[in-house]
Scaffold this motif. Structure first.
Motif: not given
Length: 606
Positions: A419-423, A578-581, A598-603
């Motif tokens: 429905d929403v490819p990025t989220d 989404p900012i991902r942690l 720890v993993y930090i990213g966008i999406g």
């Protein structure tokens, strides 16, 4: 729609003589013009009337003139609500301190209102009587909801007429319209007779696509990209497809295709394309941080109209494994030129090139590669891609140091129904690719296959809980571990496979020349499971469990080792995604939960 307007006008006149007295519904407004007690008493359709009334929606601090204006508007709104439920002999009276609201002017409203009384009697329900919508399209029948035992709800008439017009349009009669109608309520029989006459006009063919609003893109190229089949029978689906193609080109900020009001010679219907161009250049930067893989910095520069024909030229650069001890820094610089609508409106041509260095624990590869091919949109959600490639590489491993030149044939198919490819909250995504390869001297040959399946399902009216799953499988055919290019082999561990496990920590160990060495495997199987729960408007909690297997044969899941990782994280929704942690740890082996990564990213992670 004129059908609805005329129906309301006719029946409003019918009932003006009976807008008085019946069982009661009272709205009491105190001297301060605030509604102290809202009470509706009616014989039928209570919920429908409550939802339709503007008086019910007024704020407590509304002024007297607001009440008068809402009362006058409620005659039509309540009458429409009765028709929608099949009541055609109802009576409505709205009095303001004993005076019928229809006789009051909002501009001359009293300074205070003591009482507003709405009186509604719905009367008996009506059934459909004689129904005729003509001419109907071939092999079309009236819906069962218009049958003689069905409640004569006004919305059913409108839907039936709209459906007939739409079907005629799909058959090429673009100017189909209502030219006559007769709607009669037979009170003695409690029946509603409906007769609607359509004029379908001539069967039309597409005329010229008239372009406006695009000054920097060739109009001929715009027509090629749109792919409107000029001269063929009119179809609304073709207009929608042309709009989609123009939007997908990425060059235009807005796209609107409209039909001309007038029919041209030979029953041709011109189509007007009103476009506005997006800013031609765009730049972006990305950051991702992992305690195991270090910092990754990426950037791109994009030109949306590189040669004046909506060609996209994109340059990308990425540096990864920065600040990470024991792992070398990886570099990648690439560029791609895409020309939409080559050999047809749904086929794009591309040519790309890339220079890269991968300095991994088990190998070092310096590579230059070029590819050229075509990408075709089979459907809105299905894209296939085929190319030919040439790559030159220098490879260092614990087994050997070698140089080779490969000819490749990358093939890829992507089905995206998220429905929403990025989220995504619902839907699924499938990507399957295969890359046959052969060296120019014939010493290396084989094929690499890889599949990626993702699924999403959400629960509840607000869809706060989302379960997401991902399955991956890969295989190298026709080449052994020592023959296949090192970056074609499979490893597991890290953000893309198993969070909580060290980056590419799982491979294959073998004895080469008397020494134990680690290489990638010729097969891979993995899965990632996530539960995402929205706790606030922009904040979600996530729990995850990942597993991965690297095998020594080409069949995934056999003759190899597994490992797993688990953890939790948060997602904070922003305009760019989404900012991902994520915090992950080992869930298998001798070192279960021995440390936290720890993993930090966008999406989202997938």
């Amino acid at each position: 729609m004129r059908l609805k307007i005329r129906l309301l006008k006719m029946l409003t006149v019918m009932h003006r003589s009976v807008l008085a007295g019946a069982a009661a519904a009272c709205f009491v407004v105190g001297p301060t013009a605030q509604a102290q007690d809202v009470r509706l008493v009616t014989d039928k359709a209570r919920d429908t009337l409550n939802e339709a009334s503007l008086l019910r929606a007024l704020d407590d601090d509304a002024a007297p003139q607001d009440y008068v204006a809402a009362a006058r508007a409620d005659y039509r709104r309540l009458l429409t609500a009765l028709y929608a439920r099949g009541y055609y002999s109802g009576t409505i009276s709205i009095t303001v301190d004993g005076v019928e609201a229809a006789n009051l002017s909002p501009l001359a409203a009293p300074t205070a209102i003591d009482e507003i009384v709405i009186t509604v009697r719905a009367g008996p329900i009506f059934r459909f009587g004689d129904i005729a919508i003509s001419p109907l399209p071939p092999q079309t029948q009236l819906a069962a909801d218009l049958g003689p035992r069905q409640a004569a709800q006004s919305g059913e008439i409108e839907r039936a007429v709209d459906a007939a017009i739409l079907t005629w349009r799909e058959l090429g009669y673009a100017k189909t319209r209502v030219t006559g109608q007769s709607i009669v309520a037979r009170h003695a029989d409690r029946k509603l007779d409906v007769a609607v006459t359509l004029d379908r006009g001539p069967r039309l063919r597409f005329g010229a696509l008239r372009v406006s609003g695009a000054d920097n893109v060739s109009k001929e190229r715009i027509r090629e990209i749109a792919g409107l089949p000029v001269g063929e029978v009119y179809s609304p689906a073709e207009i929608a497809a042309a709009e989609r193609r123009l939007r997908s080109a990425g060059t235009f900020a807005t796209v609107a295709l409209t039909e001309s009001d007038t029919i041209a010679a030979d029953d041709r219907l011109p189509i007007d394309a009103l476009l506005s161009e997006a800013k031609p250049r765009r730049i972006g930067v990305g950051l991702e941080l992992s305690s195991l893989e270090g910092l990754t910095v990426s950037s791109f520069w994009l030109h949306r109209n590189f040669l004046g024909g909506a060609e996209r030229f994109r340059v990308e650069a990425e540096v990864s494994n920065i600040t990470q001890e024991g792992i070398g820094v990886d570099y990648r610089l690439g560029a791609e030129l895409t020309r939409p609508a080559t050999f047809g409106p749904d086929t794009d041509y591309f040519i790309s090139g890339e220079i890269s260095r991968q300095d991994e624990p088990e190998f070092l590869i310096d590579k230059i590669a070029v590819e050229t091919g075509f990408s075709r949109r089979v459907r809105d959600d299905l894209t296939v891609r085929a190319a030919v490639g040439l790559l030159r590489a220098r490879e260092e491993t614990d087994v050997d140091i070698r140089e080779y030149t490969l000819l490749t044939l990358p093939l890829d198919a992507t089905l995206d129904r998220r429905d929403v490819p990025t989220d995504a909250k619902n839907g699924y995504f499938i990507d399957v690719n295969t890359t046959p390869f052969v060296s120019v001297d014939g010493t290396i040959k084989g094929a690499r296959l890889f599949g990626d399946l993702r699924g999403y399902v959400s629960f509840g009216d607000e869809e706060k809980l989302t379960l997401a799953g991902r399955a991956q499988a890969g295989s190298v055919l026709g080449a052994s571990v020592t023959e296949a290019p090192a970056d074609f082999l499979f490893y597991s561990g890290g953000g893309g496979t198993v969070r909580g496990q060290a980056y590419q920590s799982l491979g294959l160990q073998s004895v080469q020349s008397g020494e134990t060495v680690t290489t990638g495997g010729t097969s891979f199987a993995g899965a990632q499971l996530e539960a995402r729960y929205l706790i606030r408007e922009n904040l979600s909690l996530v729990g995850f469990y990942d597993i991965g297997h690297v095998g020594a044969t080409s069949q995934p899941g056999q003759d190899g080792d597994w490992h797993a990782g688990a953890g939790f994280g948060i997602r904070y929704n922003t305009a760019i995604g989404p900012i991902r942690l994520d915090l992950g740890t080992q869930a298998s082996g001798d070192d279960i939960a021995s440390d936290v990564q720890v993993y930090i990213g966008i999406g989202q992670s997938f």
